[in-house]
Write a protein that holds these residues in place. Structure first.
Motif, PDB file in Angstrom:
ATOM      1  N   MET A   1     -13.245 -63.247  -4.099  1.00 52.38           N
ATOM      2  CA  MET A   1     -13.258 -64.270  -3.062  1.00 52.38           C
ATOM      3  C   MET A   1     -13.192 -63.524  -1.739  1.00 52.38           C
ATOM      4  N   ASP A   2     -14.306 -63.548  -0.983  1.00 55.26           N
ATOM      5  CA  ASP A   2     -14.443 -62.699   0.189  1.00 55.26           C
ATOM      6  C   ASP A   2     -14.227 -61.250  -0.241  1.00 55.26           C
ATOM      7  N   SER A   3     -13.249 -60.581   0.254  1.00 52.34           N
ATOM      8  CA  SER A   3     -13.050 -59.161  -0.091  1.00 52.34           C
ATOM      9  C   SER A   3     -11.966 -58.958  -1.140  1.00 52.34           C
TER      10      SER A   3
ATOM     11  N   GLY B   1     -14.709 -69.810   1.820  1.00 53.96           N
ATOM     12  CA  GLY B   1     -15.211 -68.447   1.910  1.00 53.96           C
ATOM     13  C   GLY B   1     -16.342 -68.233   0.940  1.00 53.96           C
ATOM     14  N   GLU B   2     -16.620 -66.984   0.628  1.00 52.33           N
ATOM     15  CA  GLU B   2     -17.700 -66.646  -0.295  1.00 52.33           C
ATOM     16  C   GLU B   2     -17.121 -66.137  -1.607  1.00 52.33           C
ATOM     17  N   VAL B   3     -17.541 -66.772  -2.689  1.00 54.29           N
ATOM     18  CA  VAL B   3     -17.157 -66.358  -4.033  1.00 54.29           C
ATOM     19  C   VAL B   3     -18.348 -65.650  -4.664  1.00 54.29           C
ATOM     20  N   VAL B   4     -18.093 -64.466  -5.224  1.00 53.10           N
ATOM     21  CA  VAL B   4     -19.185 -63.668  -5.781  1.00 53.10           C
ATOM     22  C   VAL B   4     -18.845 -63.266  -7.210  1.00 53.10           C
ATOM     23  N   ILE B   5     -19.819 -63.427  -8.120  1.00 47.02           N
ATOM     24  CA  ILE B   5     -19.719 -62.897  -9.486  1.00 47.02           C
ATOM     25  C   ILE B   5     -20.833 -61.875  -9.649  1.00 47.02           C
ATOM     26  N   GLU B   6     -20.470 -60.645  -9.932  1.00 48.14           N
ATOM     27  CA  GLU B   6     -21.449 -59.566 -10.013  1.00 48.14           C
ATOM     28  C   GLU B   6     -21.283 -58.787 -11.305  1.00 48.14           C
TER      29      GLU B   6
END
Length: 683
Positions: free
Chosen positions: A563-565, A602-607
């Motif tokens: 979530m964000d950083s 915020g920005e949620v990222v799945i990588e």
């Protein structure tokens, strides 16, 4: 085909284009869950067409020797392109309809009825045998007792013998490895592998194209040997489980995109297996095939269409949007929860359906040759173009140069006019029509390879054209537009340096919501995107949800979620999630259900492990390779403003054929979560 079978028939073509295949994870158990089939009826000669350049599922041609022998290379090319080819039952030089030939051989013949029937059966089966090993199936037309008798009672000996004969023909074809396409009354809809519904949605009547506005007028018809064309016929097909083999065919003006779209959406909403349209002559004059509307709808979510018979309204939810068709009015409405990039254009000389041009510079050229505007659009199935001149054209037509490989060192080079590396040239004439050729380094232009579909309007000031996208896909090409002088020289060439096409085509993934979860689709609370590393990111803009559920093709073994950083921690038990953690469960077909407990904006990222993601603003992301790969996520809410679900539409990213399936469900209440999860389990 009823209206024009006796006239102008040298060839009859029925073409269906696979618009999209059903992706993994689609809703199952509904009537039309398989891929929807596009089709187009074409009576013109194959050597004047571009049928082999389009994408088809089924291609039905007139089975005369013109097609079976003289133009069989087109048949082979169509089959190599993935089409199943069916032949309209024919003698060597003319098509044969079952109803009319039965009338001549049996109903009006002399001698014992049984002998007449046996003679006709032998004749037809010999015709069917002509196609064994040559094509995939046969098309049997005029399967209708009204062709040979006024007594449509099933006990009528003529009707009974015809019925038995039709069963024998289908069995004979199957024994030869041939499939069967039936066109006739609904009593025979289940005999073959496909059934044609003619004059669906619109038809030709009293000298003009008209909507079938009385579709719901007849609710019941007891005799299945009666020719009917409305709701009672649909009910019969549905009750007998035949909608999944029924292909609709509409008669419409090819330039009337509104009528064509109505016909298509009506067929989709009512659960038919496929659809086609043609003008009333079924394109008997030949030429290039007109473009078809490509509106990505995906697969049906609602198991059945919702119908208001008195108002004549049909609606249905699909994975790509919601359709409402107002049958009595010839109108429709679409709710598409994604940016529609795969649009279609009516090639009619009217530019009102073009949203923008590419900025061709007006002025500075000879009067009557100056290009004032131009544009392009591709949807994966067709490439569309338009050119507008400032005054009525004073030359012979227009040219469109296409550098398909973006290599200025290959193809046609003419630095004097600024065209370098053109691999294809579309030549369009002021009188209408045109063709496309590939440049040959030794012989130059012009070996015609395709026919272009053209409309000239505005008193010669506007031209629109379409090419099959399978032949020339615009993505990654450079284009120049030019006018042609009276001396067949370039007039004005625009734009300077050409224009490089940068557009992506979006597949529609399964989005598991239906209208009962979708009360306010206009509430856009988040944007999502596929990342350059093959992951997925969500930008949260509205009220923060507590839980996000996503279905992704990302292996959890190496997945990283942040979530964000700040990285979220993974827990093994989804029942023990708290803010700042995530869990994952395998679903099916390579899908994994990710559940994220967040609680802020915020920005949620799945990588996948080992990748990095660059922060991006909502609605506009660019991968490291420079390819736009955005996904719009629509959060829907209850009447009180509580988010209950979300729908996602993807754009193909770095790996074009990588079909990533995403579903997001935003949950604040336990009841909503249970309802959505139960809905998902049905898949």
């Amino acid at each position: 085909m009823r209206p024009w079978l006796p006239a102008l028939l040298a060839l009859i073509v029925f073409i269906t284009a696979p618009w999209q295949t059903a992706p993994p994870g689609d809703v199952v158990g509904v009537e039309d869950a398989r891929a929807f089939l596009y089709s187009l009826t074409y009576y013109g000669w194959l050597n004047t067409s571009d049928v082999h350049l389009h994408r088809f599922d089924l291609l039905i041609l007139d089975g005369t020797d013109v097609t079976l022998v003289e133009q069989y290379d087109f048949v082979e090319m169509a089959r190599e392109g993935g089409a199943e080819v069916y032949m309209y039952l024919s003698e060597a030089d003319r098509p044969v309809g079952l109803g009319s030939s039965y009338r001549v051989w049996v109903a009006e013949g002399e001698g014992l009825l049984n002998e007449r029937v046996l003679g006709w059966r032998k004749y037809v089966m010999e015709l069917i045998s002509r196609y064994s090993g040559r094509v995939d199936g046969v098309f049997l037309d005029e399967c209708d007792p009204a062709y040979f008798t006024d007594d449509l009672n099933p006990s009528n000996p003529l009707v009974r013998a015809f019925d038995e004969s039709l069963r024998l023909f289908v069995s004979h074809a199957h024994s030869l490895g041939l499939k069967v396409f039936i066109n006739g009354v609904r009593a025979y809809a289940g005999y073959g592998d496909y059934y044609l519904w003619e004059s669906w949605g619109s038809t030709w009547r009293d000298g003009r194209y008209r909507y079938v506005s009385d579709f719901f007028k007849l609710a019941e018809a007891k005799n299945p040997y009666d020719w009917i064309n409305g709701y009672a016929k649909w009910r019969y097909l549905k009750e007998h489980g035949l909608l999944n083999r029924t292909i609709a065919h509409s008669y419409a003006d090819p330039s009337d995109l509104s009528m064509i779209m109505f016909d298509y959406l009506f067929a989709r909403a009512m659960g038919l297996a496929g659809w086609s349209f043609a003008n009333i002559e079924n394109f008997a004059m030949g030429g290039g095939l007109p473009p078809m509307p490509i509106i990505p709808l995906g697969s049906p979510i609602d198991p059945q269409p919702s119908m208001e018979l008195e108002r004549g309204v049909v609606s249905r939810a699909f994975t790509g949007g919601i359709v409402e068709v107002y049958v009595g009015k010839g109108e429709y409405r679409l709710e598409l929860p994604y940016k529609l990039e795969a649009r279609s254009i009516a090639v009619d000389g009217d530019l009102s359906d073009w949203e923008e041009n590419i900025g061709c510079a007006p002025g500075g050229s000879v009067a009557g040759l100056d290009i004032a505007g131009c544009g392009y659009l591709g949807n994966g199935h067709h490439s569309f173009f338009y050119i507008k001149v400032s005054e009525p054209l004073e030359g012979n037509g227009w040219w469109i140069f296409i550098d398909h490989d973006l290599n200025p060192e290959t193809g046609y080079r003419n630095p004097d006019i600024g065209v370098v590396g053109a691999d294809y040239l579309a030549e369009i004439y002021l009188s209408g029509g045109g063709m496309v050729g590939r440049y040959n380094e030794k012989t130059g232009w012009f070996d015609s390879e395709a026919f272009i579909y053209v409309s000239v309007g505005g008193g010669g000031m506007v031209v629109e054209a379409a090419l099959p996208g399978r032949y020339i896909a615009l993505e990654g090409s450079r284009i120049w537009f030019a006018t042609i002088t009276r001396d067949w020289e370039p007039g004005d060439v625009e734009p300077e340096g050409g224009v490089e096409v940068r557009q992506t085509f979006q597949p529609i993934p399964p989005v598991y919501y239906s209208r009962r979860f979708c009360e306010r689709p206009e509430d856009l609370l988040a944007w999502g995107r596929f990342t350059s590393g093959g992951g997925y990111a969500i930008e949260l803009n509205g009220s923060p949800p507590k839980t996000i559920k996503l279905f992704l093709r990302i292996s959890p073994d190496t997945a990283l979620v942040k979530m964000d950083s700040t990285f979220l921690r993974r827990v093994g038990d989804c029942g023990s999630l708290d803010i700042g953690s995530w869990c994952v469960k395998p679903h099916k077909d390579g899908l994994f259900l990710y559940t994220l407990a967040i609680g802020g904006r915020g920005e949620v990222v799945i990588e996948p492990g080992g990748t990095t993601v660059t922060q991006a603003s909502p609605g506009s992301w660019t991968s490291q390779q420079g390819t736009e790969t955005s996904v719009r996520t629509t959060f829907t809410t209850t009447a009180t403003g509580t988010p209950t679900s979300a729908s996602v539409t993807t754009v193909e990213g770095v790996t074009r054929w990588m079909y990533i399936v995403v579903v997001i469900v935003v949950v604040l209440g336990a009841a909503a979560l249970v309802a959505v999860e139960r809905f998902l389990k049905r898949t």
